[in-house]
Design a protein around this motif. Sequence first.
Motif, PDB file in Angstrom:
ATOM      1  N   TRP A   1      -3.183   7.538   6.993  1.00 53.67           N
ATOM      2  CA  TRP A   1      -4.369   7.769   6.334  1.00 53.67           C
ATOM      3  C   TRP A   1      -6.136   8.106   7.753  1.00 53.67           C
ATOM      4  CZ3 TRP A   1      -4.905   8.626   1.867  1.00 53.67           C
ATOM      5  CH2 TRP A   1      -5.861   8.939   0.949  1.00 53.67           C
ATOM      6  N   ASP A   2      -6.802   8.139   7.221  1.00 59.91           N
ATOM      7  CA  ASP A   2      -8.256   8.007   7.799  1.00 59.91           C
ATOM      8  C   ASP A   2      -8.216   6.744   8.507  1.00 59.91           C
ATOM      9  OD1 ASP A   2      -8.103  10.178   5.769  1.00 59.91           O
ATOM     10  OD2 ASP A   2      -9.212   9.069   4.722  1.00 59.91           O
ATOM     11  N   ASP A   3      -7.772   5.483   8.048  1.00 55.80           N
ATOM     12  CA  ASP A   3      -8.291   4.549   8.854  1.00 55.80           C
ATOM     13  C   ASP A   3      -6.921   4.464   9.711  1.00 55.80           C
ATOM     14  OD1 ASP A   3      -5.175   3.497   7.461  1.00 55.80           O
ATOM     15  OD2 ASP A   3      -6.032   2.134   6.737  1.00 55.80           O
ATOM     16  N   GLY A   4      -6.227   5.234  10.459  1.00 52.09           N
ATOM     17  CA  GLY A   4      -4.631   5.011  11.351  1.00 52.09           C
ATOM     18  C   GLY A   4      -4.105   4.565  10.799  1.00 52.09           C
ATOM     19  N   GLU A   5      -4.097   3.613  10.218  1.00 50.74           N
ATOM     20  CA  GLU A   5      -2.520   3.306   9.256  1.00 50.74           C
ATOM     21  C   GLU A   5      -1.902   4.115   9.388  1.00 50.74           C
ATOM     22  OE1 GLU A   5      -1.499   0.171   9.910  1.00 50.74           O
ATOM     23  OE2 GLU A   5      -3.580  -0.026  11.360  1.00 50.74           O
TER      24      GLU A   5
ATOM     25  N   PHE B   1      -4.547   9.759  -2.389  1.00 55.04           N
ATOM     26  CA  PHE B   1      -5.801   8.246  -2.328  1.00 55.04           C
ATOM     27  C   PHE B   1      -4.205   7.003  -2.228  1.00 55.04           C
ATOM     28  CE2 PHE B   1      -3.879   9.117  -6.927  1.00 55.04           C
ATOM     29  CZ  PHE B   1      -3.422   8.594  -7.498  1.00 55.04           C
ATOM     30  N   LEU B   2      -5.232   5.985  -1.755  1.00 51.76           N
ATOM     31  CA  LEU B   2      -4.192   4.996  -1.312  1.00 51.76           C
ATOM     32  C   LEU B   2      -4.549   3.607  -2.090  1.00 51.76           C
ATOM     33  CD1 LEU B   2      -2.140   3.477   0.820  1.00 51.76           C
ATOM     34  CD2 LEU B   2      -5.345   2.878   1.643  1.00 51.76           C
ATOM     35  N   THR B   3      -3.100   3.209  -2.571  1.00 50.41           N
ATOM     36  CA  THR B   3      -3.000   2.459  -3.416  1.00 50.41           C
ATOM     37  C   THR B   3      -2.077   0.796  -3.751  1.00 50.41           C
ATOM     38  OG1 THR B   3      -4.010   1.652  -5.749  1.00 50.41           O
ATOM     39  CG2 THR B   3      -2.082   3.083  -5.298  1.00 50.41           C
ATOM     40  N   ARG B   4      -2.061   0.037  -4.276  1.00 54.40           N
ATOM     41  CA  ARG B   4      -1.168  -0.932  -3.976  1.00 54.40           C
ATOM     42  C   ARG B   4      -0.218  -0.466  -5.003  1.00 54.40           C
ATOM     43  NH1 ARG B   4      -1.660  -4.606  -0.467  1.00 54.40           N
ATOM     44  NH2 ARG B   4       0.521  -6.100  -1.951  1.00 54.40           N
ATOM     45  N   SER B   5       1.022  -0.992  -5.054  1.00 50.16           N
ATOM     46  CA  SER B   5       2.326  -0.205  -6.152  1.00 50.16           C
ATOM     47  C   SER B   5       3.416  -0.782  -5.664  1.00 50.16           C
ATOM     48  CB  SER B   5       2.381   1.338  -6.323  1.00 50.16           C
ATOM     49  OG  SER B   5       3.436   1.266  -6.524  1.00 50.16           O
ATOM     50  N   THR B   6       4.103  -0.739  -6.094  1.00 48.35           N
ATOM     51  CA  THR B   6       6.408  -1.328  -6.221  1.00 48.35           C
ATOM     52  C   THR B   6       6.666   0.019  -5.925  1.00 48.35           C
ATOM     53  OG1 THR B   6       6.532  -1.122  -8.421  1.00 48.35           O
ATOM     54  CG2 THR B   6       5.793  -3.116  -7.935  1.00 48.35           C
ATOM     55  N   ALA B   7       5.869   1.120  -6.111  1.00 48.26           N
ATOM     56  CA  ALA B   7       7.101   3.177  -5.549  1.00 48.26           C
ATOM     57  C   ALA B   7       6.935   2.807  -4.371  1.00 48.26           C
ATOM     58  CB  ALA B   7       5.786   4.134  -6.305  1.00 48.26           C
ATOM     59  N   SER B   8       7.908   3.341  -3.513  1.00 52.31           N
ATOM     60  CA  SER B   8       8.510   3.321  -2.671  1.00 52.31           C
ATOM     61  C   SER B   8       8.512   5.107  -2.111  1.00 52.31           C
ATOM     62  CB  SER B   8       9.394   2.579  -1.714  1.00 52.31           C
ATOM     63  OG  SER B   8      10.346   1.948  -2.286  1.00 52.31           O
ATOM     64  N   SER B   9       8.565   4.983  -0.181  1.00 47.86           N
ATOM     65  CA  SER B   9       9.280   6.522  -0.563  1.00 47.86           C
ATOM     66  C   SER B   9       9.426   6.565   1.180  1.00 47.86           C
ATOM     67  CB  SER B   9       7.787   7.410  -0.607  1.00 47.86           C
ATOM     68  OG  SER B   9       8.026   9.481   0.182  1.00 47.86           O
ATOM     69  N   GLU B  10      10.801   7.216   1.352  1.00 51.11           N
ATOM     70  CA  GLU B  10      11.248   7.733   2.951  1.00 51.11           C
ATOM     71  C   GLU B  10       9.873   8.312   3.888  1.00 51.11           C
ATOM     72  OE1 GLU B  10      13.408   6.154   4.504  1.00 51.11           O
ATOM     73  OE2 GLU B  10      14.440   5.334   2.325  1.00 51.11           O
ATOM     74  N   GLU B  11       9.924   8.851   3.140  1.00 48.49           N
ATOM     75  CA  GLU B  11       8.190   9.916   3.521  1.00 48.49           C
ATOM     76  C   GLU B  11       6.572   9.133   3.565  1.00 48.49           C
ATOM     77  OE1 GLU B  11       5.937  14.390   3.088  1.00 48.49           O
ATOM     78  OE2 GLU B  11       7.502  13.608   1.424  1.00 48.49           O
ATOM     79  N   THR B  12       6.535   9.367   5.218  1.00 48.66           N
ATOM     80  CA  THR B  12       5.248   9.252   5.105  1.00 48.66           C
ATOM     81  C   THR B  12       4.157   9.608   5.684  1.00 48.66           C
ATOM     82  OG1 THR B  12       5.840   8.292   7.726  1.00 48.66           O
ATOM     83  CG2 THR B  12       6.314   6.830   6.163  1.00 48.66           C
ATOM     84  N   ILE B  13       3.167   9.354   6.016  1.00 48.81           N
ATOM     85  CA  ILE B  13       1.568   9.650   6.132  1.00 48.81           C
ATOM     86  C   ILE B  13       0.402   8.676   7.047  1.00 48.81           C
ATOM     87  CG2 ILE B  13       0.249  10.007   3.994  1.00 48.81           C
ATOM     88  CD1 ILE B  13      -0.986  11.790   3.955  1.00 48.81           C
TER      89      ILE B  13
ATOM     90  N   PRO C   1       0.874  -1.179   0.243  1.00 46.96           N
ATOM     91  CA  PRO C   1       0.103  -0.026  -0.063  1.00 46.96           C
ATOM     92  C   PRO C   1       0.957   0.644  -0.278  1.00 46.96           C
ATOM     93  CG  PRO C   1       0.111  -1.353   2.190  1.00 46.96           C
ATOM     94  CD  PRO C   1       0.655  -1.808   1.105  1.00 46.96           C
ATOM     95  N   VAL C   2       0.479   2.168  -0.897  1.00 44.61           N
ATOM     96  CA  VAL C   2       1.260   3.016  -1.353  1.00 44.61           C
ATOM     97  C   VAL C   2      -0.045   4.579  -1.112  1.00 44.61           C
ATOM     98  CG1 VAL C   2       2.682   4.844  -2.450  1.00 44.61           C
ATOM     99  CG2 VAL C   2       3.043   2.506  -2.044  1.00 44.61           C
ATOM    100  N   VAL C   3       0.532   6.193  -0.171  1.00 44.52           N
ATOM    101  CA  VAL C   3      -0.564   6.695  -0.590  1.00 44.52           C
ATOM    102  C   VAL C   3      -0.143   7.339  -1.701  1.00 44.52           C
ATOM    103  CG1 VAL C   3      -2.220   9.058   0.444  1.00 44.52           C
ATOM    104  CG2 VAL C   3      -1.622   6.960   1.296  1.00 44.52           C
ATOM    105  N   PHE C   4      -0.972   8.615  -2.912  1.00 48.63           N
ATOM    106  CA  PHE C   4      -0.653   9.217  -4.149  1.00 48.63           C
ATOM    107  C   PHE C   4      -1.178  10.441  -3.999  1.00 48.63           C
ATOM    108  CE2 PHE C   4       0.829   4.734  -6.007  1.00 48.63           C
ATOM    109  CZ  PHE C   4       2.056   5.014  -6.463  1.00 48.63           C
ATOM    110  N   ARG C   5      -0.275  11.942  -4.006  1.00 50.88           N
ATOM    111  CA  ARG C   5      -0.647  12.930  -3.211  1.00 50.88           C
ATOM    112  C   ARG C   5      -0.261  13.573  -4.272  1.00 50.88           C
ATOM    113  NH1 ARG C   5       1.572  14.018   2.148  1.00 50.88           N
ATOM    114  NH2 ARG C   5       3.213  14.738   1.178  1.00 50.88           N
ATOM    115  N   ASP C   6      -1.646  14.505  -4.510  1.00 48.39           N
ATOM    116  CA  ASP C   6      -1.684  16.131  -5.739  1.00 48.39           C
ATOM    117  C   ASP C   6      -1.665  17.325  -4.793  1.00 48.39           C
ATOM    118  OD1 ASP C   6      -1.494  18.000  -7.417  1.00 48.39           O
ATOM    119  OD2 ASP C   6      -3.182  16.613  -9.045  1.00 48.39           O
TER     120      ASP C   6
END
Length: 84
Positions: free
Chosen positions: A37-41, A23-35, A11-16
């Motif tokens: 999400w609405d579900d508390g994760e 939006f939250l989706t699944r991807s192979t992209a990764s990032s050091e930055e975290t957020i 799971p990864v969040v892509f932010r514009d």
Amino acid sequence: MQQNKQPGYGPVVFRDRSAGYAFLTRSTASSEETIEWDDGETYPVVDVEISSESHPFYTGKARVVDAEGQVAKFEKRYGEQDKG
């Protein structure tokens, strides 16, 4: 067969940021930055420059080219040339 050659898929969040949309989706992209999400994760977040919320085609703000006007301008400039 070599092991561990496939990238991680999760799971990864892509932010514009320009549209304030994420939006939250699944991807192979990764990032050091975290957020968080609405579900508390907490998920990694990837910032993108454009998404469906800010792209002119999807928002209906696309520029329409006046093709007829362009043709008329061309004909006025170059006109009908005699091929004799």
